[in-house]
Motif scaffolding. Structure first.
Motif, short mmCIF file in Angstrom:
data_model
loop_
_atom_site.label_atom_id
_atom_site.label_comp_id
_atom_site.label_asym_id
_atom_site.label_seq_id
_atom_site.Cartn_x
_atom_site.Cartn_y
_atom_site.Cartn_z
N THR A 170 0.83 -1.20 0.00
CA THR A 170 0.00 0.00 0.00
C THR A 170 0.86 1.26 0.00
N VAL A 171 1.93 1.24 0.80
CA VAL A 171 2.85 2.38 0.84
C VAL A 171 3.52 2.58 -0.52
N VAL A 172 3.94 1.46 -1.14
CA VAL A 172 4.56 1.54 -2.47
C VAL A 172 3.56 2.11 -3.49
N THR A 173 2.32 1.65 -3.41
CA THR A 173 1.28 2.14 -4.33
C THR A 173 1.03 3.62 -4.13
N MET A 174 1.06 4.09 -2.87
CA MET A 174 0.91 5.51 -2.60
C MET A 174 2.01 6.31 -3.29
N GLY A 175 3.24 5.80 -3.22
CA GLY A 175 4.35 6.48 -3.88
C GLY A 175 4.17 6.55 -5.38
N ILE A 176 3.69 5.45 -5.97
CA ILE A 176 3.46 5.42 -7.41
C ILE A 176 2.36 6.41 -7.80
N MET A 177 1.29 6.46 -7.00
CA MET A 177 0.20 7.38 -7.29
C MET A 177 0.66 8.84 -7.21
N VAL A 178 1.48 9.15 -6.21
CA VAL A 178 2.01 10.52 -6.08
C VAL A 178 2.88 10.86 -7.28
N PHE A 179 3.72 9.89 -7.68
CA PHE A 179 4.60 10.11 -8.84
C PHE A 179 3.79 10.36 -10.10
N LEU A 180 2.79 9.51 -10.35
CA LEU A 180 1.97 9.66 -11.55
C LEU A 180 1.16 10.96 -11.50
N GLY A 181 0.65 11.29 -10.30
CA GLY A 181 -0.10 12.53 -10.16
C GLY A 181 0.75 13.75 -10.45
N THR A 182 1.98 13.74 -9.93
CA THR A 182 2.92 14.84 -10.18
C THR A 182 3.26 14.93 -11.66
N LEU A 183 3.45 13.76 -12.29
CA LEU A 183 3.79 13.72 -13.72
C LEU A 183 2.65 14.29 -14.56
N VAL A 184 1.42 13.88 -14.24
CA VAL A 184 0.25 14.38 -15.00
C VAL A 184 0.09 15.88 -14.79
N PHE A 185 0.25 16.34 -13.55
CA PHE A 185 0.12 17.77 -13.25
C PHE A 185 1.17 18.58 -14.01
N SER A 186 2.40 18.05 -14.04
CA SER A 186 3.46 18.75 -14.77
C SER A 186 3.16 18.77 -16.27
N LEU A 187 2.64 17.66 -16.79
CA LEU A 187 2.31 17.59 -18.21
C LEU A 187 1.20 18.58 -18.58
N ILE A 188 0.19 18.66 -17.71
CA ILE A 188 -0.91 19.61 -17.95
C ILE A 188 -0.39 21.04 -17.94
N GLN A 189 0.52 21.34 -17.00
CA GLN A 189 1.10 22.68 -16.94
C GLN A 189 1.84 23.02 -18.23
N GLN A 190 2.59 22.04 -18.75
CA GLN A 190 3.35 22.27 -19.98
C GLN A 190 2.42 22.48 -21.17
N ILE A 191 1.33 21.70 -21.21
CA ILE A 191 0.36 21.86 -22.31
C ILE A 191 -0.28 23.24 -22.26
N ILE A 192 -0.68 23.66 -21.05
CA ILE A 192 -1.30 24.99 -20.91
C ILE A 192 -0.32 26.08 -21.32
N GLU A 193 0.94 25.93 -20.88
CA GLU A 193 1.95 26.93 -21.24
C GLU A 193 2.18 26.96 -22.75
N PHE A 194 2.16 25.79 -23.38
CA PHE A 194 2.34 25.70 -24.82
C PHE A 194 1.19 26.39 -25.56
N VAL A 195 -0.04 26.13 -25.14
CA VAL A 195 -1.22 26.74 -25.75
C VAL A 195 -1.18 28.25 -25.57
N VAL A 196 -0.82 28.71 -24.39
CA VAL A 196 -0.75 30.16 -24.12
C VAL A 196 0.30 30.82 -25.01
N ASN A 197 1.45 30.17 -25.17
CA ASN A 197 2.51 30.73 -26.01
C ASN A 197 2.07 30.83 -27.47
#
Length: 206
Positions: A170-197
């Motif tokens: 469960t602890v390992v899964t929590m770490g994976i979920m945090v990693f994936l969540g951070t990755l998705v959030f970063s990707l969304i930020q980059q997409i928004i920045e790209f569209v704005v540019n």
């Protein structure tokens, strides 16, 4: 209602095997009580960081953001519940999501019981007595982990060994979920920045 909020949680933390059995099979646990416990834990951590004595408090109260404490209490709590539900579903656990949520929340009661009074007491401790503060806080964490272990084992009807493995996964899964969540959030930020540019480029050229 008073019995739900006070009597049963106190019974459970002292008699965990009976308490978690009653929570699962006798319907004595309440989701709303569990959510209240999590909210009170959030307030407990906020009060500790804001008002604990300066000998044991290394935070600057002037720079603390109470809402930021949500990421240290609410987020880990629900991550644990979701991750635990995901893992135990694959490992033939008998617990439902609401039972996992209640068992986890009720296990947190010792932290509230010990941290709140120790926050007040810490304001009057001397340097030599500060070790007493850390000792009791550590005891609260150990008590919580023991209750969480018993709760997981009872809710899912696991053996002790399988319970330990499940909690580690469960602890390992929590770490994976945090990693994936951070990755998705970063990707969304980059997409928004790209569209704005692109939008800015089009506006300037027009």
């Amino acid at each position: 209602m008073k019995q739900d909020f006070f009597k049963f949680p106190m019974h459970l933390i002292v008699h965990p095997f009976d308490g978690f059995w009653d929570l699962k099979y006798e319907g004595k646990g309440k989701v709303k009580v569990a959510l209240v416990i999590v909210f009170v834990l959030f307030l407990t951590f906020v009060l500790q960081r804001q008002y604990a004595g300066f000998l044991v408090n290394y935070n600057d109260p002037r720079t603390l953001n109470s809402l930021a404490e949500l990421q240290y209490v609410i987020l880990p709590f629900f991550l644990w519940c979701v991750s635990g539900w995901s893992i135990t579903t694959l490992m033939e656990g008998e617990g439902k999501f609401r039972e996992i949520l209640m068992a986890t929340a009720y296990s947190l009661v010792p932290i509230i019981m010990i941290y709140l009074p120790m926050t007040l007491i810490s304001r009057f401790l001397t340097t030599e007595e500060s070790s007493f503060y850390y000792l009791l806080n550590t005891f609260a964490i150990i008590w919580f982990l023991y209750l969480l272990f018993v709760g997981t084992m009872t809710v899912h009807q696991y053996t002790p060994a399988k319970t330990v493995i499940t909690m580690l996964l469960t602890v390992v899964t929590m770490g994976i979920m945090v990693f994936l969540g951070t990755l998705v959030f970063s990707l969304i930020q980059q997409i928004i920045e790209f569209v704005v540019n692109i939008y800015r480029e089009l506006v300037f050229r027009i």
